[in-house]
Scaffold this active site. Structure first.
Site, PDB file in Angstrom:
ATOM      1  N   GLU A   1      61.541  27.283  59.209  1.00  0.00           N
ATOM      2  CA  GLU A   1      60.829  28.102  58.221  1.00  0.00           C
ATOM      3  C   GLU A   1      60.620  29.537  58.704  1.00  0.00           C
ATOM      4  O   GLU A   1      60.702  30.471  57.919  1.00  0.00           O
ATOM      5  CB  GLU A   1      59.470  27.467  57.901  1.00  0.00           C
ATOM      6  CG  GLU A   1      59.606  26.212  57.061  1.00  0.00           C
ATOM      7  CD  GLU A   1      58.285  25.491  56.856  1.00  0.00           C
ATOM      8  OE1 GLU A   1      57.237  26.062  57.217  1.00  0.00           O
ATOM      9  OE2 GLU A   1      58.329  24.368  56.343  1.00  0.00           O
ATOM     10  N   VAL A   2      60.303  29.692  59.967  1.00  0.00           N
ATOM     11  CA  VAL A   2      60.011  31.033  60.499  1.00  0.00           C
ATOM     12  C   VAL A   2      61.220  31.493  61.325  1.00  0.00           C
ATOM     13  O   VAL A   2      61.573  30.849  62.321  1.00  0.00           O
ATOM     14  CB  VAL A   2      58.736  31.020  61.364  1.00  0.00           C
ATOM     15  CG1 VAL A   2      58.463  32.417  61.914  1.00  0.00           C
ATOM     16  CG2 VAL A   2      57.539  30.520  60.562  1.00  0.00           C
TER      17      VAL A   2
ATOM     18  N   HIS B   1      61.183  29.479  67.977  1.00  0.00           N
ATOM     19  CA  HIS B   1      59.957  28.859  68.488  1.00  0.00           C
ATOM     20  C   HIS B   1      60.243  27.421  68.844  1.00  0.00           C
ATOM     21  O   HIS B   1      61.041  26.752  68.194  1.00  0.00           O
ATOM     22  CB  HIS B   1      58.822  28.930  67.454  1.00  0.00           C
ATOM     23  CG  HIS B   1      59.198  28.451  66.091  1.00  0.00           C
ATOM     24  ND1 HIS B   1      59.936  29.228  65.212  1.00  0.00           N
ATOM     25  CD2 HIS B   1      58.959  27.291  65.442  1.00  0.00           C
ATOM     26  CE1 HIS B   1      60.125  28.566  64.089  1.00  0.00           C
ATOM     27  NE2 HIS B   1      59.555  27.373  64.203  1.00  0.00           N
ATOM     28  N   MET B   2      59.596  26.971  69.888  1.00  0.00           N
ATOM     29  CA  MET B   2      59.679  25.569  70.277  1.00  0.00           C
ATOM     30  C   MET B   2      58.325  24.927  70.018  1.00  0.00           C
ATOM     31  O   MET B   2      57.297  25.420  70.491  1.00  0.00           O
ATOM     32  CB  MET B   2      60.063  25.439  71.754  1.00  0.00           C
ATOM     33  CG  MET B   2      60.228  23.997  72.206  1.00  0.00           C
ATOM     34  SD  MET B   2      60.869  23.924  73.886  1.00  0.00           S
ATOM     35  CE  MET B   2      62.600  24.297  73.582  1.00  0.00           C
TER      36      MET B   2
ATOM     37  N   ASP C   1      49.664  25.798  66.690  1.00  0.00           N
ATOM     38  CA  ASP C   1      50.178  25.764  65.318  1.00  0.00           C
ATOM     39  C   ASP C   1      48.998  25.708  64.348  1.00  0.00           C
ATOM     40  O   ASP C   1      48.026  24.970  64.559  1.00  0.00           O
ATOM     41  CB  ASP C   1      51.095  24.547  65.125  1.00  0.00           C
ATOM     42  CG  ASP C   1      51.958  24.683  63.880  1.00  0.00           C
ATOM     43  OD1 ASP C   1      53.182  24.826  64.024  1.00  0.00           O
ATOM     44  OD2 ASP C   1      51.394  24.648  62.755  1.00  0.00           O
ATOM     45  N   ILE C   2      49.096  26.456  63.278  1.00  0.00           N
ATOM     46  CA  ILE C   2      48.001  26.560  62.320  1.00  0.00           C
ATOM     47  C   ILE C   2      47.844  25.271  61.506  1.00  0.00           C
ATOM     48  O   ILE C   2      46.783  25.009  60.957  1.00  0.00           O
ATOM     49  CB  ILE C   2      48.248  27.788  61.403  1.00  0.00           C
ATOM     50  CG1 ILE C   2      46.954  28.298  60.807  1.00  0.00           C
ATOM     51  CG2 ILE C   2      49.272  27.504  60.316  1.00  0.00           C
ATOM     52  CD1 ILE C   2      47.056  29.697  60.208  1.00  0.00           C
TER      53      ILE C   2
ATOM     54  N   ASN D   1      63.387  23.503  65.430  1.00  0.00           N
ATOM     55  CA  ASN D   1      64.081  23.476  64.146  1.00  0.00           C
ATOM     56  C   ASN D   1      64.949  24.727  64.056  1.00  0.00           C
ATOM     57  O   ASN D   1      64.472  25.833  64.323  1.00  0.00           O
ATOM     58  CB  ASN D   1      63.063  23.438  62.999  1.00  0.00           C
ATOM     59  CG  ASN D   1      62.236  22.163  63.021  1.00  0.00           C
ATOM     60  OD1 ASN D   1      62.739  21.086  63.301  1.00  0.00           O
ATOM     61  ND2 ASN D   1      60.944  22.284  62.739  1.00  0.00           N
TER      62      ASN D   1
END
Ligand code: AMP
Length: 123
Positions: A103-104, A108-109, A34-35, A95
């Protein structure tokens, strides 16, 4: 289910249009850092297929994609030293949608670990 938006940032990462810090990759799954990490270990595990959310992936992915995804979670948790076998542990978060504050819009986990994380939600 909302239509998949192929301009979302993870779709662009999968097409190689945006760089990422890859941890591992399989036929069906990509794992990258994650960034904006929220823990010492903060990975994002994503399917390569166009799934909007966890419920989309769980309902519509092939058995091969589902198995590959979960086996990859097991592998990276071991490799990153956050597995139960390592005496550690982690939190897996997906999420989902508006109430989940996703958000995206590419499933994704989040795999979060490397320290004791505290309670899941503020009381
Ligand atoms: P969510 O709120 O569950 O949709 O989480 C999206 C996550 O993607 C956030 O934790 C972001 O920090 C992360 N993120 C967004 N853009 C990138 C990127 N280019 N590379 C890695 N992680 C990203």
């Amino acid at each position: 289910m909302p239509e998949y938006d192929d301009q979302n940032i993870f779709a662009r990462i999968l097409r190689g249009e945006i760089p990422n810090d890859t941890v591992t990759e399989t036929e069906h799954t990509l794992v990258f850092r994650d960034i904006r990490p929220q823990a010492p270990v903060h990975l994002l595990v994503i399917p390569k297929g166009p799934y909007v959310s966890l419920d989309d992936f769980a309902a519509n992915a092939s058995d091969a994609e589902l198995v590959d995804f979960m086996r990859t979670v097991a592998k990276v948790s071991r490799d990153e030293g956050v597995s139960i076998d390592a005496g550690a542990g982690f939190r897996a978060v997906a999420n989902t949608g508006e109430h989940g504050v996703q958000e995206v819009p590419h499933f994704h986990m989040h795999i979060l670990g490397g320290r004791v994380l505290g309670r899941m939600l503020p009381e």
